[in-house]
Design a protein around this motif. Structure first.
Motif, PDB file in Angstrom:
ATOM      1  N   LEU A 134       0.825  -1.201   0.000  1.00 31.63           N
ATOM      2  CA  LEU A 134       0.000   0.000   0.000  1.00 31.63           C
ATOM      3  C   LEU A 134       0.864   1.259   0.000  1.00 31.63           C
ATOM      4  CD1 LEU A 134      -2.801  -1.058   2.525  1.00 31.63           C
ATOM      5  CD2 LEU A 134      -2.997  -0.868   0.037  1.00 31.63           C
ATOM      6  N   HIS A 135       1.906   1.247   0.840  1.00 29.99           N
ATOM      7  CA  HIS A 135       2.777   2.416   0.912  1.00 29.99           C
ATOM      8  C   HIS A 135       3.539   2.624  -0.394  1.00 29.99           C
ATOM      9  CE1 HIS A 135       5.537   5.436   2.373  1.00 29.99           C
ATOM     10  NE2 HIS A 135       6.562   4.664   2.056  1.00 29.99           N
ATOM     11  N   GLY A 136       4.103   1.548  -0.945  1.00 33.44           N
ATOM     12  CA  GLY A 136       4.834   1.673  -2.200  1.00 33.44           C
ATOM     13  C   GLY A 136       3.947   2.145  -3.333  1.00 33.44           C
ATOM     14  N   SER A 137       2.724   1.643  -3.366  1.00 30.74           N
ATOM     15  CA  SER A 137       1.787   2.056  -4.411  1.00 30.74           C
ATOM     16  C   SER A 137       1.355   3.507  -4.206  1.00 30.74           C
ATOM     17  CB  SER A 137       0.563   1.135  -4.392  1.00 30.74           C
ATOM     18  OG  SER A 137       0.943  -0.214  -4.597  1.00 30.74           O
ATOM     19  N   TRP A 138       1.065   3.862  -2.947  1.00 36.77           N
ATOM     20  CA  TRP A 138       0.715   5.257  -2.670  1.00 36.77           C
ATOM     21  C   TRP A 138       1.862   6.188  -3.013  1.00 36.77           C
ATOM     22  CZ3 TRP A 138       3.147   8.722   0.566  1.00 36.77           C
ATOM     23  CH2 TRP A 138       2.485   9.952   0.749  1.00 36.77           C
ATOM     24  N   PHE A 139       3.079   5.791  -2.679  1.00 35.79           N
ATOM     25  CA  PHE A 139       4.241   6.638  -2.940  1.00 35.79           C
ATOM     26  C   PHE A 139       4.431   6.835  -4.442  1.00 35.79           C
ATOM     27  CE2 PHE A 139       8.735   7.751  -3.196  1.00 35.79           C
ATOM     28  CZ  PHE A 139       8.834   8.692  -2.182  1.00 35.79           C
ATOM     29  N   THR A 140       4.220   5.765  -5.218  1.00 35.82           N
ATOM     30  CA  THR A 140       4.308   5.880  -6.676  1.00 35.82           C
ATOM     31  C   THR A 140       3.231   6.832  -7.197  1.00 35.82           C
ATOM     32  OG1 THR A 140       5.174   3.621  -6.825  1.00 35.82           O
ATOM     33  CG2 THR A 140       4.267   4.593  -8.835  1.00 35.82           C
ATOM     34  N   GLY A 141       2.014   6.685  -6.683  1.00 36.22           N
ATOM     35  CA  GLY A 141       0.948   7.589  -7.083  1.00 36.22           C
ATOM     36  C   GLY A 141       1.234   9.027  -6.693  1.00 36.22           C
ATOM     37  N   GLN A 142       1.857   9.215  -5.536  1.00 35.97           N
ATOM     38  CA  GLN A 142       2.212  10.554  -5.082  1.00 35.97           C
ATOM     39  C   GLN A 142       3.200  11.210  -6.045  1.00 35.97           C
ATOM     40  OE1 GLN A 142       1.162  12.616  -2.925  1.00 35.97           O
ATOM     41  NE2 GLN A 142       2.831  14.078  -2.623  1.00 35.97           N
ATOM     42  N   LEU A 143       4.149  10.428  -6.538  1.00 33.09           N
ATOM     43  CA  LEU A 143       5.113  10.963  -7.506  1.00 33.09           C
ATOM     44  C   LEU A 143       4.403  11.445  -8.768  1.00 33.09           C
ATOM     45  CD1 LEU A 143       8.032   8.369  -7.265  1.00 33.09           C
ATOM     46  CD2 LEU A 143       7.901  10.629  -6.234  1.00 33.09           C
ATOM     47  N   ILE A 144       3.434  10.641  -9.210  1.00 36.12           N
ATOM     48  CA  ILE A 144       2.698  10.999 -10.428  1.00 36.12           C
ATOM     49  C   ILE A 144       1.807  12.207 -10.181  1.00 36.12           C
ATOM     50  CG2 ILE A 144       1.003  10.191 -12.106  1.00 36.12           C
ATOM     51  CD1 ILE A 144       2.024   7.330 -11.509  1.00 36.12           C
ATOM     52  N   TYR A 145       1.144  12.213  -9.032  1.00 39.91           N
ATOM     53  CA  TYR A 145       0.171  13.260  -8.726  1.00 39.91           C
ATOM     54  C   TYR A 145       0.845  14.594  -8.415  1.00 39.91           C
ATOM     55  CZ  TYR A 145      -3.343  15.869  -6.087  1.00 39.91           C
ATOM     56  OH  TYR A 145      -4.181  16.839  -5.627  1.00 39.91           O
ATOM     57  N   ALA A 146       1.835  14.553  -7.517  1.00 41.23           N
ATOM     58  CA  ALA A 146       2.443  15.789  -7.026  1.00 41.23           C
ATOM     59  C   ALA A 146       3.578  16.279  -7.917  1.00 41.23           C
ATOM     60  CB  ALA A 146       2.942  15.597  -5.597  1.00 41.23           C
ATOM     61  N   GLY A 147       4.226  15.351  -8.626  1.00 45.12           N
ATOM     62  CA  GLY A 147       5.384  15.760  -9.411  1.00 45.12           C
ATOM     63  C   GLY A 147       6.575  16.035  -8.502  1.00 45.12           C
ATOM     64  N   MET A 148       7.749  16.161  -9.091  1.00 45.17           N
ATOM     65  CA  MET A 148       8.940  16.426  -8.292  1.00 45.17           C
ATOM     66  C   MET A 148      10.036  16.982  -9.181  1.00 45.17           C
ATOM     67  SD  MET A 148      10.656  12.671  -7.695  1.00 45.17           S
ATOM     68  CE  MET A 148      12.063  13.442  -6.912  1.00 45.17           C
ATOM     69  N   ASP A 149      10.992  17.592  -8.536  1.00 40.51           N
ATOM     70  CA  ASP A 149      12.190  18.045  -9.211  1.00 40.51           C
ATOM     71  C   ASP A 149      13.090  16.828  -9.426  1.00 40.51           C
ATOM     72  OD1 ASP A 149      14.684  19.088  -9.897  1.00 40.51           O
ATOM     73  OD2 ASP A 149      14.476  20.833  -8.592  1.00 40.51           O
ATOM     74  N   PHE A 150      13.523  16.594 -10.659  1.00 40.15           N
ATOM     75  CA  PHE A 150      14.338  15.418 -10.956  1.00 40.15           C
ATOM     76  C   PHE A 150      15.596  15.365 -10.091  1.00 40.15           C
ATOM     77  CE2 PHE A 150      17.297  13.038 -13.860  1.00 40.15           C
ATOM     78  CZ  PHE A 150      16.631  11.819 -13.771  1.00 40.15           C
ATOM     79  N   ASP A 151      16.136  16.530  -9.720  1.00 35.91           N
ATOM     80  CA  ASP A 151      17.356  16.563  -8.918  1.00 35.91           C
ATOM     81  C   ASP A 151      17.119  16.108  -7.472  1.00 35.91           C
ATOM     82  OD1 ASP A 151      18.693  17.428 -11.107  1.00 35.91           O
ATOM     83  OD2 ASP A 151      18.991  19.489 -10.420  1.00 35.91           O
ATOM     84  N   GLN A 152      15.852  15.993  -7.058  1.00 35.95           N
ATOM     85  CA  GLN A 152      15.566  15.489  -5.715  1.00 35.95           C
ATOM     86  C   GLN A 152      15.544  13.965  -5.657  1.00 35.95           C
ATOM     87  OE1 GLN A 152      11.863  17.666  -5.153  1.00 35.95           O
ATOM     88  NE2 GLN A 152      12.852  19.017  -3.662  1.00 35.95           N
ATOM     89  N   LEU A 153      15.592  13.317  -6.803  1.00 36.88           N
ATOM     90  CA  LEU A 153      15.597  11.863  -6.847  1.00 36.88           C
ATOM     91  C   LEU A 153      16.908  11.331  -6.284  1.00 36.88           C
ATOM     92  CD1 LEU A 153      13.699   9.617  -7.996  1.00 36.88           C
ATOM     93  CD2 LEU A 153      15.124   9.643 -10.048  1.00 36.88           C
ATOM     94  N   HIS A 154      16.845  10.265  -5.504  1.00 39.55           N
ATOM     95  CA  HIS A 154      18.048   9.650  -4.930  1.00 39.55           C
ATOM     96  C   HIS A 154      17.784   8.158  -4.724  1.00 39.55           C
ATOM     97  CE1 HIS A 154      16.113   9.454  -0.954  1.00 39.55           C
ATOM     98  NE2 HIS A 154      15.710  10.691  -1.155  1.00 39.55           N
ATOM     99  N   PRO A 155      18.830   7.359  -4.461  1.00 39.57           N
ATOM    100  CA  PRO A 155      18.636   5.905  -4.357  1.00 39.57           C
ATOM    101  C   PRO A 155      17.716   5.444  -3.243  1.00 39.57           C
ATOM    102  CG  PRO A 155      20.929   6.380  -4.837  1.00 39.57           C
ATOM    103  CD  PRO A 155      20.274   7.710  -4.546  1.00 39.57           C
TER     104      PRO A 155
END
Length: 325
Positions: free
Chosen positions: A110-131
């Motif tokens: 549930l958390h992983g799916s919600w987190f993926t949806g959050q990325l799609i919904y909210a968007g993010m700065d590519f430079d904030q991505l990390h491992p």
């Protein structure tokens, strides 16, 4: 009041990973089982303590929602859900372990799916991505798959393995592209680069648990990618050596504990000359690493330098690397 970053759950996850390495060596006859059990018990205590501390902090600071949607620190919330599966599957009787694994496997999905949806919904700065973005879905899926297999739920484990693999394939190229083509990560996030070695290692452990300890074509392919990521870390050693200690250093522990455990499975299958010596060297290396980081953590706590002070009032400014320690 001190800020409790979500990546502090890495203390429990890294200790549990080390316990799993010792239990793997014990199953092969090269280490006492008691050491692994004690380490997993310590991990359980650490998880409970961090959960209590974080819960108190989150309530007083009204920080839970802010932390969960934070594009820097948010992925580390998965550590709170992954660790109980890792502990329960290896220590508790089957009925109790099954309940805990099922509950937390469901939560991590549930958390992983919600987190993926959050990325799609909210968007993010590519430079904030990390491992650390591997944790909610890729690492969470792999640990859940191995844990499900441990309690005898093979089909559920295969489902979770698929959950982790697809997440890894999608995120892996994005994260590596960010690391290669964009500006370097800030110092507090540099230790997360060690997580690059984890997906192949933890996927291997899930595969071995589900389908048996044999190095077939799939295991060899996973091992090949893992070897690339492990050797690539050598070039980063000078950068790691210049870092100031922070809780984010625990990323080294759970990443390399996975590599060490996978290496022991390979040694158990290949049975090279001097297998016992190689096993002892692997155990000594990963135990020394985790112990050194644990000592630095305790010293930081005693000196009051480990955790930053919480900022009041909680505001709505754009999240920064202050989200992690």
């Amino acid at each position: 009041m001190r800020k409790i970053p979500l990546n502090l759950f890495g203390t429990a996850f890294g200790t549990a990973g080390l316990g799993g390495t010792w239990l793997t060596a014990a199953a092969q006859g090269y280490a006492p089982t008691a050491v692994g059990i004690v380490l997993l018990a310590v991990a359980a205590v650490l998880w409970a303590v961090v959960l209590g501390c974080y819960g108190t902090y989150a309530i007083r600071q009204n920080a839970l929602v802010k932390d969960l949607v934070d594009p820097i620190g948010g992925p580390f919330a998965a550590l709170a859900l992954i660790t109980p599966m890792l502990i329960a599957g290896q220590t508790l009787p089957r009925p109790a372990a099954t309940v805990i694994v099922d509950v937390f496997a469901t939560l991590i999905v549930l958390h992983g799916s919600w987190f993926t949806g959050q990325l799609i919904y909210a968007g993010m700065d590519f430079d904030q991505l990390h491992p650390g973005y591997f944790l909610p879905s890729a690492a969470g899926g792999f640990v859940a798959a191995a844990s499900a297999a441990t309690v005898g739920q093979h089909e559920f484990g295969v489902l979770l393995l698929g959950f982790g693999i697809i997440s890894w394939l999608i995120l892996g190229s994005l994260i590596l592209g960010r690391l290669v083509f964009r500006p370097p990560l800030p110092d507090p996030l540099i230790p997360t680069i060690a997580i690059e070695v984890a997906p192949a290692a933890v996927a291997s452990l899930a595969y071995f648990t589900l389908f048996g300890d044999r190095v077939d074509t799939v295991a060899a392919l996973l091992g090949g990618y893992g070897l690339l990521m492990v050797l690539a870390q050598l070039r980063l050693l000078p950068r790691y050596a210049r870092l100031r200690f922070a809780p984010s250093f625990w990323a080294f522990t759970f990443a390399w504990a996975g590599v060490a455990t996978a290496a022991l499975h390979w040694l158990g299958w290949e049975r090279p000359v001097g297998q016992g010596l190689w096993t002892c060297l692997v155990l000594a290396a990963i135990t020394t690493l985790v112990a050194a980081i644990a000592v630095r953590t305790v010293l930081g706590l005693l000196r009051g330098t480990l955790l930053p002070r919480a900022v009041l009032p909680v505001d709505t400014v754009r999240p920064t690397v202050g989200s992690v320690g």
